[in-house]
Design an enzyme around this catalytic site. Structure first.
Site, PDB file in Angstrom:
ATOM      1  N   SER A 190      18.471   3.759  -6.769  1.00  0.00           N
ATOM      2  CA  SER A 190      17.575   4.809  -7.255  1.00  0.00           C
ATOM      3  C   SER A 190      16.704   5.411  -6.147  1.00  0.00           C
ATOM      4  O   SER A 190      16.167   6.499  -6.305  1.00  0.00           O
ATOM      5  CB  SER A 190      16.686   4.272  -8.376  1.00  0.00           C
ATOM      6  N   ASP A 438       4.678   1.722 -10.981  1.00  0.00           N
ATOM      7  CA  ASP A 438       5.846   1.841 -10.105  1.00  0.00           C
ATOM      8  C   ASP A 438       5.330   1.994  -8.677  1.00  0.00           C
ATOM      9  O   ASP A 438       4.820   3.048  -8.295  1.00  0.00           O
ATOM     10  CB  ASP A 438       6.696   3.052 -10.504  1.00  0.00           C
ATOM     11  N   HIS A 441       9.298   3.441  -6.041  1.00  0.00           N
ATOM     12  CA  HIS A 441       9.780   4.812  -5.834  1.00  0.00           C
ATOM     13  C   HIS A 441       8.631   5.657  -5.271  1.00  0.00           C
ATOM     14  O   HIS A 441       7.499   5.205  -5.209  1.00  0.00           O
ATOM     15  CB  HIS A 441      10.285   5.386  -7.168  1.00  0.00           C
TER      16      HIS A 441
END
Ligand SMILES: *[C@@H]1O[C@H](CO)[C@@H](O)[C@H](O)[C@H]1NC(C)=O
Ligand SMILES: *[C@@H]1O[C@H](CO)[C@@H](O)[C@H](O)[C@H]1NC(C)=O
Ligand SMILES: *[C@@H]1O[C@H](CO)[C@@H](O)[C@H](O)[C@H]1NC(C)=O
Ligand SMILES: *[C@@H]1O[C@H](CO)[C@@H](O)[C@H](O)[C@H]1NC(C)=O
Ligand SMILES: *[C@@H]1O[C@H](CO)[C@@H](O)[C@H](O)[C@H]1NC(C)=O
Ligand SMILES: *[C@@H]1O[C@H](CO)[C@@H](O)[C@H](O)[C@H]1NC(C)=O
Ligand SMILES: *[C@@H]1O[C@H](CO)[C@@H](O)[C@H](O)[C@H]1NC(C)=O
Length: 463
Positions: A190, A438, A441
């Site tokens: 990702s 998160d 990312h």
């Protein structure tokens, strides 16, 4: 269960006792990770909680020929991704002191005489981002920090400055011109998707990319810049090797991953030759619970406490696969340019994603202020080792094979992650809401945009 994990790891520990102190400590890290895994498994359901803004990837219903507006995204979501794309926890209890592996050690591999563009500092810059949430409409909602209401914006006003040379911002017109009739692919997990979206956003100033392919789960996608006949793809292959993953779209797994250590993922090997530029990366998924196969026979596993199976260590698995990936690259006589992007650190503080860890800094840190955690160090070390060996062979054959070593520069940007703002207005209803952050990312726009400045330097300016 924890006890069982300990027993499993014991034999591996014994094998390692003769090796150096670093590895011994790594074993400790691994023990803790095993425990972490129990927590991961039992807490996975948290990830399916979409009481906030759902983690929408894209609007499946929209025409594949026109870019999707971000509004449409939100209203017509048919696919969600849980934090499954966030790898499992890395224990914060790992001893902090062992920083004898400098993340910048990387660079000896590269460039003799040339300026090392991966060694440098983040410096304030008034330029600001190359795009915003309003000008780029392909930002994945859980990386769209602006739209989601991240209150601070100072993190957008920094640029990466290599110590010994200038790094200009990517010039989209020049970049696209040099990519006429070319094919570019990013292959990995990702973070590769995060990276490709940054690239497409930067280029959108000159031309909007038109999506021409996506797989059922929107994990592999392809776009074209029509005026340039330039194709960009992102291909989902988190292990680069053949893997059976038993996770639903919320990241809840029903079975350990089954990884074939001696078989590369045909999804990429079958396409590799057709791309002029390829950026590979992997790493983080190796930390997950997995059973390892070789020659179709189970040879061991990792973090597999509920099976009668030998703990092999994710490091062994990663090294084996990376070795084969590099062998494949070298044997292919690929005519284009191939990069291996090193794995990037997360920045959870005061815990991990599953126990309240957060990342709410608003500025970069100086070198040395933030330690690369043990698991990231191990991944990075394997990447450097294997790349060093491979690059010698590659240069003998005159191949263009480069390391894209963003580990150290990324480590300095704890301020660049969505944190709670992976959700839309996470604190609108309750300013004390408990949110899973998160810290892996990157916000778009954000520090990851600099990766593309570096890419331009290597691809267009042949640095
Ligand atoms: C969502 O997509 C479907 C299929 O393309 C379409 O029929 C529907 O009108 C869309 N809904 C919204 C709210 O845009
Ligand atoms: C972009 O972010 C701003 C807040 O920074 C917000 O007001 C605006 O609505 C967002 N635009 C889109 C298209 O989401
Ligand atoms: C577009 O580029 C591909 C190579 O990527 C080439 O085969 C094809 O002929 C090009 N198409 C046009 C219309 O130039
Ligand atoms: C290859 O891609 C397809 C579709 O994207 C997927 O279903 C399949 O599992 C992938 N194969 C491997 C070995 O990962
Ligand atoms: C793989 O398995 C086959 C059949 O079981 C065997 O003939 C072969 O020698 C094995 N290869 C290796 C490298 O172990
Ligand atoms: C685990 O496997 C070993 C060797 O294959 C075997 O000797 C042992 O009895 C097994 N233990 C259990 C609990 O199944
Ligand atoms: C970050 O979050 C922690 C815990 O919620 C809080 O104590 C701290 O003040 C926050 N720091 C900033 C800079 O917002």
């Amino acid at each position: 269960m924890v006890k069982k994990t300990l027993i499993k790891l014991k034999s591996w520990w014994r094998n390692l006792q003769n090796k150096n102190n670093f590895i011994m400590k790594f074993v400790i890290a691994l023990l803790l990770l095993g425990i972490g895994f129990r927590i991961l498994v039992s807490r996975s359901n948290d990830f399916s909680d979409d009481s906030g803004d759902p983690l929408i990837i894209n609007d499946v219903g929209s025409s594949s020929l026109s870019p999707v507006s971000s509004d449409a995204h939100k209203k017509n979501a048919s696919f969600k991704v849980g934090l499954s794309s966030i790898p499992p926890p890395v224990s914060s209890n790992v001893p902090k002191k062992m920083s004898h592996i400098s993340p910048t050690a990387a660079i000896e591999v590269e460039s003799e005489g040339k300026c090392n563009i991966f060694a440098g500092d983040w410096v304030p810059s008034l330029d600001g981002p190359a795009y915003t949430n309003d000008t780029c409409n392909i930002i994945e909602s859980h990386q769209n920090c602006m739209t989601n209401g991240r209150p601070d914006s100072a993190f957008l006003y920094w640029k990466w400055r290599p110590r010994d040379c200038e790094l200009p911002q990517l010039d989209p017109g020049r970049f696209l011109e040099s990519m006429r009739n070319k094919n570019f692919a990013l292959i990995g997990d990702s973070i590769s998707r995060n990276h490709v979206q940054s690239l497409l956003c930067i280029l959108s100033k000159v031309e909007q990319a038109v999506q021409i392919y996506h797989d059922e789960e929107w994990k592999s996608r392809k776009w074209i810049f029509p005026s340039y006949n330039f194709t960009v793809s992102v291909m989902w292959s988190p292990f680069l090797a053949d893997a059976a993953i038993y996770e639903d779209i919320n990241g809840v797994s029903t079975h350990e991953i089954e990884l074939q250590l001696d078989k590369l993922d045909k999804n990429w090997t079958s396409q590799y030759q057709s791309h002029d530029y390829v950026i590979f990366s992997s790493g983080k998924w190796y930390i997950k619970s997995a059973i390892y196969y070789e020659n179709n026979t189970e040879i061991g596993c990792h973090a597999c406490s509920n099976r009668n199976c030998t703990e092999l260590g994710f490091d062994v698995a990663y090294r084996k696969v990376l070795n084969q990936v590099f062998d494949h690259i070298i044997a292919s006589n690929h005519k284009g340019m191939t990069f291996y992007r090193t794995s990037t650190p997360d920045h959870f503080e005061n815990g991990e994603w599953y126990n309240g860890g957060f990342c709410n800094r608003t500025q970069p840190v100086k070198e040395g202020e933030f330690d690369l955690n043990q698991l990231n160090k191990i991944l990075h070390e394997i990447e450097l080792d294997e790349f060093k060996k491979a690059s010698i062979k590659a240069s003998e054959k005159g191949m263009d094979f480069k390391l894209f070593d963003v580990t150290a520069l990324s480590l300095l940007r704890p301020d660049g992650h969505p944190g709670a703002y992976r959700f839309f207005q996470p604190f609108a209803k309750d300013k004390n809401a408990k949110i899973i952050y998160d810290c892996l990312h990157w916000c778009l726009p954000g520090p990851i945009d600099s990766w593309n400045d570096l890419l331009m330097e290597m691809v267009v300016n042949n640095h």
